[in-house]
Motif scaffolding. Structure first.
Motif, PDB file in Angstrom:
ATOM      1  N   ASP A  46       6.226 -35.231  37.445  1.00 30.61           N
ATOM      2  CA  ASP A  46       5.656 -33.791  37.155  1.00 30.61           C
ATOM      3  C   ASP A  46       6.472 -32.846  37.372  1.00 30.61           C
ATOM      4  O   ASP A  46       6.823 -32.082  36.545  1.00 30.61           O
ATOM      5  N   TRP A 105       9.746 -31.581  35.988  1.00 34.17           N
ATOM      6  CA  TRP A 105       9.774 -31.325  34.416  1.00 34.17           C
ATOM      7  C   TRP A 105       9.061 -30.157  33.951  1.00 34.17           C
ATOM      8  O   TRP A 105       8.038 -29.868  34.583  1.00 34.17           O
ATOM      9  N   LYS A 119       8.506 -24.841  35.074  1.00 31.53           N
ATOM     10  CA  LYS A 119       7.632 -23.993  36.018  1.00 31.53           C
ATOM     11  C   LYS A 119       8.255 -24.158  37.393  1.00 31.53           C
ATOM     12  O   LYS A 119       8.268 -25.128  38.125  1.00 31.53           O
ATOM     13  N   LYS A 173      -2.762 -39.080  34.837  1.00 29.09           N
ATOM     14  CA  LYS A 173      -3.201 -37.926  34.208  1.00 29.09           C
ATOM     15  C   LYS A 173      -2.492 -38.243  32.811  1.00 29.09           C
ATOM     16  O   LYS A 173      -2.953 -37.948  31.762  1.00 29.09           O
ATOM     17  N   LYS A 213       5.021 -36.233  29.273  1.00 28.13           N
ATOM     18  CA  LYS A 213       5.025 -34.565  29.733  1.00 28.13           C
ATOM     19  C   LYS A 213       6.288 -34.066  28.526  1.00 28.13           C
ATOM     20  O   LYS A 213       6.056 -33.006  28.265  1.00 28.13           O
ATOM     21  N   GLU A 230       3.502 -22.672  27.822  1.00 30.56           N
ATOM     22  CA  GLU A 230       1.881 -23.118  27.794  1.00 30.56           C
ATOM     23  C   GLU A 230       1.339 -22.010  26.918  1.00 30.56           C
ATOM     24  O   GLU A 230       0.310 -21.551  27.602  1.00 30.56           O
ATOM     25  N   ARG A 238       0.667 -27.195  26.034  1.00 36.37           N
ATOM     26  CA  ARG A 238       0.969 -27.802  27.191  1.00 36.37           C
ATOM     27  C   ARG A 238      -0.183 -27.482  28.087  1.00 36.37           C
ATOM     28  O   ARG A 238      -0.224 -28.309  29.167  1.00 36.37           O
ATOM     29  N   LEU A 283      -1.730 -30.526  30.122  1.00 36.13           N
ATOM     30  CA  LEU A 283      -0.985 -31.059  31.002  1.00 36.13           C
ATOM     31  C   LEU A 283      -1.910 -30.552  32.494  1.00 36.13           C
ATOM     32  O   LEU A 283      -1.686 -30.947  33.731  1.00 36.13           O
ATOM     33  N   ASN A 284      -2.925 -29.555  32.080  1.00 33.90           N
ATOM     34  CA  ASN A 284      -3.794 -28.941  33.370  1.00 33.90           C
ATOM     35  C   ASN A 284      -5.203 -29.864  33.217  1.00 33.90           C
ATOM     36  O   ASN A 284      -6.120 -29.363  34.273  1.00 33.90           O
TER      37      ASN A 284
END
Ligand code: GLY
Length: 365
Positions: free
Chosen positions: A144, A147, A150, A195, A229, A239, A243, A246-247
């Motif tokens: 995570d 990639w 961020k 996730k 991802k 985002e 995106r 992914l949260n």
């Protein structure tokens, strides 16, 4: 008045290209890394390795064969969530100056999420941005954190409040590093893999159960998990929409992590966040939570830290400051079904508190 800029298209320019990447282990990893270095660098290239106390002792030696041929300086930081601060970034910038780094210097990040996030931010801002390479060493960073470009730091007790999006030039994943990890850290990474399974590929669930859990197992698992991802970040790097899936589990998970700083790993907090979010989703979309109990069970772990009723007010306070909020609402990624997520759902404080109470009962069973 005639605005001479009016024809400028509002759509966001492509701001970053996807990095080169590979996932491998043992000698193949060294071979692939050496090939990349041969193609992109000369013997004069100045590298600065950013590692942490653990990777300095347990992982750096795996790179010696390669880095011994270059001009290398090393910066070692603490791998602790409360060191993910602007002060740590300032100490990195100071070292980069001390080592006479210029715009051609390449930073090499050897570590987990904290090294990747703070190091990526330091590299992306030093002299307006120097190249960096991520060599993630934890399962969580390999699946995570490394990639999606961020990077940044926590600020005022809010996770990742200051930062930017900027990809490294290379992400080089070596599953051999996972052997250096305690079981708790492996489980923490597994929460992000789960996730990815929930949001984008339920076949990962079957794969997780397989044995033996050797290099080949982790390589295949990471390929599947990272594919989820990548399918998201390749279409929405910054985002603006997709995106956000992914949260999933992170609105509550990040608040729990901040409230229990250093008592809980990121994955443990996200596991709790996902359980609470599935509870909210079950009420929102009117499904029986038991339908998903098998997925929740994979996330279960009797030894994991949990929250108590007394923690709820602090968790709520932190959640209200989260950068994912919009228009004063606390927004969630909810689940209609496996692989079917709904973004930007404002959820009332009452419902969130109810889900946290459910969590304390559920997790204390
Ligand atoms: N970990 C969430 C993201 O990369 O967007």
């Amino acid at each position: 008045m005639n605005n001479r800029y009016e024809t400028i298209d509002n759509t966001e320019a492509v701001i970053s290209t996807a990095p080169v990447s590979f996932i491998s282990y043992g000698n193949s990893f060294l071979f692939e890394l050496q090939s990349y270095f041969d193609e992109h660098f000369t013997k004069d290239t100045h590298f600065v390795i950013l590692d942490d106390n653990n990777t300095h002792n347990y992982c750096l030696n795996l790179l010696t064969k390669i880095i011994d041929n270059y001009c290398v300086d090393i910066i070692t930081i603490e791998a602790c969530e409360n060191d993910k601060t602007i002060d740590t970034v300032i100490s990195i910038w100071n070292k980069l100056l001390e080592y006479h780094c210029d715009r051609k210097t390449v930073m090499l990040l050897l570590g987990g999420g904290i090294v990747c996030d703070t190091g990526g931010f330091a590299a992306s801002t030093f002299k307006r941005g120097i190249s960096y390479i991520s060599i993630p060493t934890t399962l969580l960073a390999q699946t995570d954190a490394a990639w999606g470009g961020k990077n940044g730091v926590n600020f005022n007790n809010i996770k990742n409040q200051i930062g930017l999006f900027n990809n490294p030039n290379l992400i080089a994943v070596n599953t051999s590093f996972l052997k250096t990890l305690p079981e708790r850290q492996l489980k923490s990474g597994m929460a992000e893999i789960i996730k990815h399974a929930i949001i984008g590929d339920k076949s990962i669930f079957k794969y997780i159960e397989q044995t033996p859990k050797d290099d080949e197992y982790y390589k295949k698992l990471l390929i599947k998990s990272i594919a989820v991802k990548k399918s998201v970040i390749d279409v929405d790097f910054k985002e603006n929409g997709k995106r956000k899936i992914l949260n999933f589990g992170h609105t509550i998970g990040h608040a729990i992590e901040a409230a229990m700083l250093n008592k809980i790993t990121h994955g443990e907090a996200i596991r709790l966040g996902m359980i609470a979010t599935i509870k909210i989703s079950s009420e929102y979309f009117d499904f029986d939570i038991n339908k998903y109990s098998k997925y929740i069970k994979i996330i279960e772990d009797n030894n994991s830290p949990t929250i108590n009723k007394d923690d709820i007010s602090l968790i709520m306070k932190i959640m209200k400051d989260d950068k994912k909020n919009y228009n004063g609402n606390i927004n969630f990624v909810l689940m209609k079904d496996i692989e079917d997520m709904v973004i930007d759902v404002p959820v009332s404080e009452d419902k969130i508190i109810k889900s946290l109470e459910f969590l304390t009962d559920y997790a204390n069973k």
